[in-house]
Design a protein around this motif. Structure first.
Motif, mmCIF file in Angstrom:
data_model
loop_
_atom_site.group_PDB
_atom_site.id
_atom_site.type_symbol
_atom_site.label_atom_id
_atom_site.label_comp_id
_atom_site.label_asym_id
_atom_site.label_seq_id
_atom_site.Cartn_x
_atom_site.Cartn_y
_atom_site.Cartn_z
ATOM 1 N N LEU A 167 185.556 97.240 9.379
ATOM 2 C CA LEU A 167 184.641 96.271 9.933
ATOM 3 C C LEU A 167 183.434 96.175 8.790
ATOM 4 N N ILE A 168 182.966 97.190 8.089
ATOM 5 C CA ILE A 168 181.865 97.180 7.211
ATOM 6 C C ILE A 168 182.431 96.553 5.927
ATOM 7 N N ILE A 169 183.410 96.634 5.673
ATOM 8 C CA ILE A 169 184.198 95.757 4.474
ATOM 9 C C ILE A 169 184.164 94.290 4.862
ATOM 10 N N ARG A 170 184.700 94.085 5.927
ATOM 11 C CA ARG A 170 184.904 92.702 6.512
ATOM 12 C C ARG A 170 183.566 92.084 6.594
ATOM 13 N N THR A 171 182.547 92.489 7.102
ATOM 14 C CA THR A 171 181.049 92.149 7.329
ATOM 15 C C THR A 171 180.366 91.938 6.269
ATOM 16 N N PHE A 172 180.659 92.697 5.332
ATOM 17 C CA PHE A 172 179.320 92.898 4.032
ATOM 18 C C PHE A 172 180.168 92.823 2.615
ATOM 19 N N LEU B 157 190.443 85.584 -0.435
ATOM 20 C CA LEU B 157 189.625 86.467 -0.327
ATOM 21 C C LEU B 157 188.115 85.660 -0.657
ATOM 22 N N VAL B 158 187.149 86.079 0.152
ATOM 23 C CA VAL B 158 185.866 85.663 -0.170
ATOM 24 C C VAL B 158 184.839 86.920 -0.128
ATOM 25 N N SER B 159 184.135 86.778 -1.344
ATOM 26 C CA SER B 159 183.138 87.582 -1.755
ATOM 27 C C SER B 159 181.809 87.533 -0.757
ATOM 28 N N LYS B 160 181.520 88.477 0.266
ATOM 29 C CA LYS B 160 180.418 88.391 1.183
ATOM 30 C C LYS B 160 179.146 88.919 0.656
ATOM 31 N N PHE B 161 179.319 89.240 -0.361
ATOM 32 C CA PHE B 161 177.898 89.906 -1.018
ATOM 33 C C PHE B 161 177.356 89.218 -2.139
ATOM 34 N N ILE B 162 178.196 88.457 -2.845
ATOM 35 C CA ILE B 162 177.707 87.715 -3.959
ATOM 36 C C ILE B 162 176.250 86.925 -3.698
ATOM 37 N N TYR B 163 176.103 86.569 -2.406
ATOM 38 C CA TYR B 163 174.962 85.633 -1.984
ATOM 39 C C TYR B 163 173.682 86.322 -1.289
ATOM 40 N N GLY B 164 174.386 87.613 -0.934
ATOM 41 C CA GLY B 164 173.377 88.894 -0.623
ATOM 42 C C GLY B 164 173.859 89.019 0.956
ATOM 43 N N VAL B 165 173.593 90.369 1.382
ATOM 44 C CA VAL B 165 174.214 90.938 2.475
ATOM 45 C C VAL B 165 173.522 90.240 3.810
ATOM 46 N N GLN B 166 174.433 90.100 4.558
ATOM 47 C CA GLN B 166 173.630 89.446 5.853
ATOM 48 C C GLN B 166 174.291 90.063 6.942
ATOM 49 N N PHE B 167 173.173 90.175 8.026
ATOM 50 C CA PHE B 167 173.726 90.943 9.254
ATOM 51 C C PHE B 167 173.942 89.938 10.162
ATOM 52 N N PRO B 168 175.292 90.232 11.070
ATOM 53 C CA PRO B 168 175.445 89.084 11.956
ATOM 54 C C PRO B 168 174.680 88.427 12.723
ATOM 55 N N TRP B 169 173.483 89.335 13.103
ATOM 56 C CA TRP B 169 172.717 88.643 14.228
ATOM 57 C C TRP B 169 171.371 87.862 13.454
ATOM 58 N N SER B 170 171.398 87.882 12.217
ATOM 59 C CA SER B 170 170.411 87.626 11.324
ATOM 60 C C SER B 170 170.557 86.536 10.322
ATOM 61 N N ASP B 171 169.610 85.553 10.134
ATOM 62 C CA ASP B 171 169.756 84.689 9.033
ATOM 63 C C ASP B 171 169.416 85.197 7.590
ATOM 64 N N ASP B 172 168.485 86.359 7.589
ATOM 65 C CA ASP B 172 168.191 86.854 6.512
ATOM 66 C C ASP B 172 169.166 87.451 5.638
ATOM 67 N N ARG B 173 169.017 87.212 4.283
ATOM 68 C CA ARG B 173 169.851 88.131 3.074
ATOM 69 C C ARG B 173 169.179 88.930 2.236
ATOM 70 N N TYR B 174 170.130 90.003 2.071
ATOM 71 C CA TYR B 174 169.314 91.194 1.060
ATOM 72 C C TYR B 174 170.226 91.299 0.005
ATOM 73 N N LEU B 175 169.655 91.778 -1.066
ATOM 74 C CA LEU B 175 170.253 92.253 -2.292
ATOM 75 C C LEU B 175 170.966 91.044 -2.760
ATOM 76 N N ALA B 176 170.679 89.922 -2.919
ATOM 77 C CA ALA B 176 171.795 88.697 -3.483
ATOM 78 C C ALA B 176 171.718 88.636 -4.969
ATOM 79 N N LEU B 177 172.803 88.635 -5.082
ATOM 80 C CA LEU B 177 173.099 88.517 -6.631
ATOM 81 C C LEU B 177 172.711 87.309 -7.331
ATOM 82 N N ARG B 178 172.885 86.239 -6.425
ATOM 83 C CA ARG B 178 172.582 84.956 -6.846
ATOM 84 C C ARG B 178 172.871 83.836 -5.803
#
Length: 219
Positions: A33-38, A61-82
């Motif tokens: 679940l962590i891998i699939r979400t983030f 396969l789709v990279s979920k972290f390249i545009y930033g980590v996003q929690f399912p309940w939020s629109d905010d992103r963190y640690l975006a590469l670009r």
């Protein structure tokens, strides 16, 4: 203090086999679940709007972290590469499904054509970005007919400027794609990630594996 044991040898008590298996299963599910979400998520192509880049039956396969980590309940992103860039193939939540329940919402896959601040226009099937002709090797036109602007924006679309935090997307199969020409922009929080590799491909018409597509990067 020494750990108690259940025998006279002093060895620690061994967990029952069913407890070991259940704990391992729980850990595996949590990690998945962590891998699939983030990190990365698998998707299947159901339509031909991205032909010939992606075919019906391609699994990717789709990279979920390249545009930033996003929690399912939020629109905010963190640690975006670009941020998404022109030419990226992205998976996103279909904007017109915003009023549907979570389980009814659909994921679309298209290519980014316009980034925030760009002006996009379509003239006689040709795409112009900021007044200049924008062509890519992946685009295809499978219909010779040209649709007049009065019947829709497929082949003629008046200039539109991409708002901040939004993106203009199109399918590579330009004549058979339902995309930003028809329903508008994709808000960045609705983007799930960037498609980067095909890991499986099944031709349902021939009931065969497309071995030559497996492992190929998505450009």
């Amino acid at each position: 203090m020494a750990k108690q044991s259940d025998d006279r040898s002093g060895a620690p008590a061994k967990k029952p086999w069913y407890r070991e298996y259940s704990e391992a299963l729980i850990v595996a599910v949590i990690l998945a679940l962590i891998i699939r979400t983030f990190v990365v998520q698998a998707f299947k192509i159901p339509s031909g709007s991205m032909e010939d880049t992606l075919l019906i039956g391609d699994h990717l396969l789709v990279s979920k972290f390249i545009y930033g980590v996003q929690f399912p309940w939020s629109d905010d992103r963190y640690l975006a590469l670009r941020h998404p860039e022109r030419g990226d193939v992205i998976v996103f939540e279909f904007p017109e499904d915003k009023d549907k329940s979570y389980f009814e919402r659909r994921d679309f896959i298209k290519r980014v054509i316009g980034v925030p601040g760009d002006t996009v226009e379509v003239r006689n099937k040709q795409v112009f970005v900021n007044g200049e002709l924008y062509t890519i090797p992946q685009e295809v036109h499978k219909e010779e007919s040209v649709v007049s602007a009065q019947y829709g924006p497929r082949d003629f679309m008046a200039p539109v400027t991409v708002p901040p935090g939004n993106y203009f997307v199109m399918g590579d199969n330009r004549d058979r794609s339902y995309d930003s020409r028809f329903w508008g922009f994709v808000a960045e929080p609705k983007i799930k990630g960037q498609a980067f590799i095909k890991y499986w491909s099944w031709d349902s018409e021939d009931f065969s594996v497309r071995w030559n597509r497996i492992g190929r990067p998505i450009h």
